[in-house]
Design a protein around this motif. Structure first.
Motif, PDB file in Angstrom:
ATOM      1  N   PRO A 117      -8.167   3.987  -2.270  1.00  0.00           N
ATOM      2  CA  PRO A 117      -7.330   2.633  -3.370  1.00  0.00           C
ATOM      3  C   PRO A 117      -7.817   1.661  -2.237  1.00  0.00           C
ATOM      4  O   PRO A 117      -7.991   1.561  -0.856  1.00  0.00           O
ATOM      5  CB  PRO A 117      -5.869   2.984  -2.846  1.00  0.00           C
ATOM      6  CG  PRO A 117      -5.929   5.202  -3.267  1.00  0.00           C
ATOM      7  CD  PRO A 117      -6.816   5.683  -2.401  1.00  0.00           C
ATOM      8  N   TYR A 118      -7.054   0.746  -2.358  1.00  0.00           N
ATOM      9  CA  TYR A 118      -6.870  -0.775  -1.983  1.00  0.00           C
ATOM     10  C   TYR A 118      -8.952  -1.147  -1.269  1.00  0.00           C
ATOM     11  O   TYR A 118      -8.693  -1.172   0.101  1.00  0.00           O
ATOM     12  CB  TYR A 118      -6.120  -0.610  -1.112  1.00  0.00           C
ATOM     13  CG  TYR A 118      -4.665  -0.463  -0.932  1.00  0.00           C
ATOM     14  CD1 TYR A 118      -3.954  -1.769  -2.199  1.00  0.00           C
ATOM     15  CD2 TYR A 118      -4.076   0.513  -0.586  1.00  0.00           C
ATOM     16  CE1 TYR A 118      -2.363  -1.154  -2.478  1.00  0.00           C
ATOM     17  CE2 TYR A 118      -2.595   0.785  -1.692  1.00  0.00           C
ATOM     18  CZ  TYR A 118      -1.768   0.066  -2.029  1.00  0.00           C
ATOM     19  OH  TYR A 118      -0.990  -0.370  -2.374  1.00  0.00           O
ATOM     20  N   ASP A 217      -3.172  -6.792  -9.783  1.00  0.00           N
ATOM     21  CA  ASP A 217      -2.366  -5.347  -9.834  1.00  0.00           C
ATOM     22  C   ASP A 217      -2.791  -4.130  -9.099  1.00  0.00           C
ATOM     23  O   ASP A 217      -1.431  -3.852  -8.928  1.00  0.00           O
ATOM     24  CB  ASP A 217      -2.325  -5.656 -11.843  1.00  0.00           C
ATOM     25  CG  ASP A 217      -2.111  -6.430 -12.576  1.00  0.00           C
ATOM     26  OD1 ASP A 217      -0.750  -7.162 -11.414  1.00  0.00           O
ATOM     27  OD2 ASP A 217      -2.259  -6.895 -13.671  1.00  0.00           O
ATOM     28  N   ALA A 218      -3.725  -4.103  -8.401  1.00  0.00           N
ATOM     29  CA  ALA A 218      -4.217  -3.227  -7.747  1.00  0.00           C
ATOM     30  C   ALA A 218      -3.769  -3.440  -6.518  1.00  0.00           C
ATOM     31  O   ALA A 218      -4.774  -2.934  -5.564  1.00  0.00           O
ATOM     32  CB  ALA A 218      -5.454  -2.568  -7.701  1.00  0.00           C
ATOM     33  N   SER A 220      -1.255  -5.114  -2.594  1.00  0.00           N
ATOM     34  CA  SER A 220       0.126  -4.550  -2.242  1.00  0.00           C
ATOM     35  C   SER A 220       0.249  -5.404  -1.180  1.00  0.00           C
ATOM     36  O   SER A 220      -0.442  -6.306  -0.278  1.00  0.00           O
ATOM     37  CB  SER A 220       0.046  -3.140  -1.522  1.00  0.00           C
ATOM     38  OG  SER A 220       0.281  -2.405  -2.610  1.00  0.00           O
ATOM     39  N   ARG A 241       4.293  -3.618  -3.618  1.00  0.00           N
ATOM     40  CA  ARG A 241       3.333  -2.381  -3.890  1.00  0.00           C
ATOM     41  C   ARG A 241       2.966  -1.553  -5.145  1.00  0.00           C
ATOM     42  O   ARG A 241       3.221  -1.326  -5.736  1.00  0.00           O
ATOM     43  CB  ARG A 241       3.790  -1.171  -3.029  1.00  0.00           C
ATOM     44  CG  ARG A 241       2.651  -0.041  -2.235  1.00  0.00           C
ATOM     45  CD  ARG A 241       2.984   1.106  -2.984  1.00  0.00           C
ATOM     46  NE  ARG A 241       2.276   2.266  -2.642  1.00  0.00           N
ATOM     47  CZ  ARG A 241       2.241   3.548  -2.926  1.00  0.00           C
ATOM     48  NH1 ARG A 241       2.702   3.486  -3.978  1.00  0.00           N
ATOM     49  NH2 ARG A 241       1.449   4.076  -2.784  1.00  0.00           N
ATOM     50  N   TYR A 242       1.115  -2.314  -5.277  1.00  0.00           N
ATOM     51  CA  TYR A 242       0.601  -2.212  -6.997  1.00  0.00           C
ATOM     52  C   TYR A 242       1.731  -3.231  -7.408  1.00  0.00           C
ATOM     53  O   TYR A 242       2.235  -4.408  -7.652  1.00  0.00           O
ATOM     54  CB  TYR A 242       0.584  -0.348  -7.393  1.00  0.00           C
ATOM     55  CG  TYR A 242      -0.325  -0.510  -6.485  1.00  0.00           C
ATOM     56  CD1 TYR A 242      -1.645  -0.758  -7.243  1.00  0.00           C
ATOM     57  CD2 TYR A 242      -0.566   1.329  -5.263  1.00  0.00           C
ATOM     58  CE1 TYR A 242      -3.299  -0.238  -6.718  1.00  0.00           C
ATOM     59  CE2 TYR A 242      -1.744   1.292  -5.218  1.00  0.00           C
ATOM     60  CZ  TYR A 242      -3.622   0.575  -5.782  1.00  0.00           C
ATOM     61  OH  TYR A 242      -4.418   0.882  -5.316  1.00  0.00           O
ATOM     62  N   GLU A 243       2.125  -2.589  -8.701  1.00  0.00           N
ATOM     63  CA  GLU A 243       3.135  -2.407  -9.859  1.00  0.00           C
ATOM     64  C   GLU A 243       5.015  -2.681  -9.379  1.00  0.00           C
ATOM     65  O   GLU A 243       5.314  -3.248  -9.810  1.00  0.00           O
ATOM     66  CB  GLU A 243       3.194  -2.242 -11.057  1.00  0.00           C
ATOM     67  CG  GLU A 243       3.274  -0.955 -11.316  1.00  0.00           C
ATOM     68  CD  GLU A 243       2.475   0.381 -10.982  1.00  0.00           C
ATOM     69  OE1 GLU A 243       1.896   1.190 -11.049  1.00  0.00           O
ATOM     70  OE2 GLU A 243       1.517  -0.061 -10.192  1.00  0.00           O
TER      71      GLU A 243
END
Length: 425
Positions: A117-118, A217-218, A220, A241-243
């Motif tokens: 992620p990120y 959207d992806a 934070s 954090r994300y959505e």
């Protein structure tokens, strides 16, 4: 090239690379005062895992399986000016899994598959892949610049960010969390982020992180305020954090001679979370960790630790996990480590004992509410500052799976033995 040729090439390159690194963590350049420098650290790790899986052919076509992992990591650190720091880390790793290992191919211990992620771009690509049995990859895991602006520091680029007080579990470790059973990964994987740390007073500081993914959207955007009062410290964390919207607090303090720590996080989800929410609302999910540690003056020191973890992202009944994962949002959350455990509750106990200055032994025990668990004894031996050996075993218990359906959280984990030797230069 044949598989045998690839393996032989890797073995030869490991033998060749190790002597070339015996000069130690060498200094490439340093100013006369030593406040400006450039140095290089390298490490080579070889890990092998032998597993004996439950008698369930759909999950494990072969009950006996083996997995080997080779890893070369080079880390460059430089401070060309007193106000500027630069870091780079590059990895090459190869994994060889025996045929028909199925789900026993090290997935419980080497929790490193899939996209991180990120990351705007993964920069984690295969060099050679042969089916599910062999892969040889390289990755850029760090690439950052840290700038000092007075008392503040701003770090831009691929970096490691870890938050929280938990040892085996984490409620606020939201960027690149570890798995509780993970043994191989020594370094937290890097994320693409902009991070600013600003001390407001000697006891209060602010930490702001913009962790960037492939889209907004992806990504934070989270802030943290840390404060100290004597031997008590605490944090307040908030942001998007994300959505989800995240609100959390953490604290650690001594109680008599015992260290006590806790984390409590509320995730405000955009829609009702499948399986129900917490705090009387279907769109609020709670994660929490409560733990403590105590050191006994026995021999070279006996360290005891215990933690309880609640994860609202998990399922009440493990038998319902397959249906739960059919929801694409839930599946994404599990893959990026939101849940950390499959169910909602887990308890971990750990004891570590020093056996002289170079040898230590430990034993961890993770237990789920369904009566399943994993006992994980291990021993580490540091031959020198450059070479260490780790031996570890996993003894799971609990209701065995029925076909592809889990009947307990840890009953499907293969019994395993792991050996790892590491060279640091």
């Amino acid at each position: 090239m044949t598989l045998r040729g690839i393996i032989l090439g890797l073995a030869v390159s490991t033998v060749v690379l190790a002597p070339l690194s015996t000069a130690g963590a060498f200094e490439l350049w340093s100013s006369e005062t030593g406040d400006r420098y450039c140095d290089l650290d390298t490490s080579i790790k070889w890990t092998t895992l032998l597993s004996h899986a439950p008698d369930e052919p759909l999950l494990y076509p072969e009950r006996w399986s083996s997995t080997s992992l080779w890893r070369l990591r080079a880390t460059l650190r430089a401070r060309p000016a007193t106000w500027l720091g630069i870091g780079l880390a590059y990895e090459e790793r190869a994994r060889l899994v025996s045929e028909d290992a199925g789900a026993a191919g090290g997935m419980w211990v080497f929790a490193e598959s899939g996209d991180v992620p990120y990351r705007i771009r993964q920069i984690d690509e295969p060099i050679v892949e042969i089916g599910d049995s062999f892969s040889y990859r390289h990755e850029l895991d760090r690439a950052y610049a840290a700038v000092s602006l007075g008392k503040a520091q701003v770090t831009i680029g691929r970096q490691a960010v870890g938050w929280g007080r938990g040892v085996l579990f984490g409620a606020v470790d939201i960027f690149a969390p570890f798995s509780p059973l993970e043994s191989d990964r020594e370094w937290r994987r890097g994320i693409d982020a902009v991070r600013a740390t600003v001390p407001l007073t000697d006891l209060i500081s602010v930490d702001v992180v913009a962790a960037l993914g492939e889209s907004l959207d992806a990504s934070s955007f989270v802030g943290r305020v840390t404060a100290y009062a004597g031997s008590v410290d605490g944090e307040v964390i908030f942001g998007k954090r994300y959505e989800d919207y995240l609100y959390a607090v953490t604290a650690s303090l001594p109680v008599f001679d015992t260290e006590v720590h806790g984390e409590f996080a509320v995730f405000q989800t955009p829609d009702a979370y499948p399986g129900g929410g917490d705090l009387g609302s279907e769109d609020r999910v709670v994660k929490a960790v409560v733990g403590g540690s105590y050191s006994l003056d026995v021999g070279d020191g006996l360290y005891l630790m215990g933690e309880y973890h609640y994860s609202g992202f998990g399922v009440d009944r493990i038998e319902d996990l397959d249906d739960h994962l059919l929801d694409p949002d839930v599946f994404k959350r599990y893959m990026r480590g939101d849940a950390q455990i499959l169910g909602k509750h887990a308890v971990a106990l750990q004891a570590t004992y020093g056996l002289g200055g170079t040898l230590s032994a430990s034993c961890s025990w993770i237990v789920g509410p369904d009566g399943s668990g994993v006992i994980n004894p291990s021993s580490a031996w540091a031959f020198s500052d450059n070479v260490s050996l780790l031996a570890s075993a996993y003894f799971p218990y609990g209701a065995l799976p029925d076909g592809m359906v889990l009947r307990s959280e840890y009953g499907a984990v293969p019994a395993s033995a792991l050996i790892q030797i590491s060279f640091y230069y």
